[in-house]
Design a protein around this motif. Structure first.
Motif, PDB file in Angstrom:
ATOM      1  N   SER A  25      47.250  73.652  50.214  1.00  0.00           N
ATOM      2  CA  SER A  25      46.580  73.603  48.925  1.00  0.00           C
ATOM      3  C   SER A  25      47.589  73.237  47.845  1.00  0.00           C
ATOM      4  N   ARG A  75      41.554  65.656  53.986  1.00  0.00           N
ATOM      5  CA  ARG A  75      42.145  66.847  53.373  1.00  0.00           C
ATOM      6  C   ARG A  75      43.368  67.272  54.169  1.00  0.00           C
ATOM      7  N   THR A  77      44.619  69.430  56.207  1.00  0.00           N
ATOM      8  CA  THR A  77      44.381  70.462  57.225  1.00  0.00           C
ATOM      9  C   THR A  77      44.794  69.915  58.577  1.00  0.00           C
TER      10      THR A  77
END
Length: 115
Positions: A25, A75, A77
């Motif tokens: 993040s 993203r 991940t």
């Protein structure tokens, strides 16, 4: 501030499986490379597997055909599927995202393979 958080570690018997997850993040862009490293007691940290946005993968010889790295393209991940685990796979596993400016690291997750 960029943060990488790993999860999924634990204790497993030899021959068992675990799946590690890494969620990053705070980044304003998608990392080109995400990787997994591990460090066993008394040993140096070593690369386990890495993957690019283009899905090019690299594995340490010791985990080829047993571990699979994957990621989302939209993203930050990444995952590490670990099969047929061996006692020598016991280590703290770290997620990493290298960039031209700096390399980001997670806090690590413990994997213990023991009967």
């Amino acid at each position: 501030q960029v943060q990488l958080v790993e999860s999924g570690g634990g204790v497993v018997q030899p021959g068992g499986s675990l799946k590690l997850s890494c969620v990053a993040s705070g980044s304003t862009f998608i990392f080109n490379i995400m990787a997994w490293y591990r460090q066993a007691p008394g040993k140096e940290r070593e690369l386990v597997a890495g993957i690019t946005l283009g899905a090019e993968r690299k594995y340490a010889d010791s985990v080829k055909d047993r571990f699979t790295i994957s990621r989302h393209k939209d993203r930050n991940t990444a995952y590490l599927q670990m099969n047929n685990l061996k006692p020598e796979d016991t280590a703290v596993y770290y997620c990493s995202a290298p960039t031209p400016r700096q390399t980001y690291w997670g806090q690590g997750t413990q994997v213990t393979v023991s009967s």
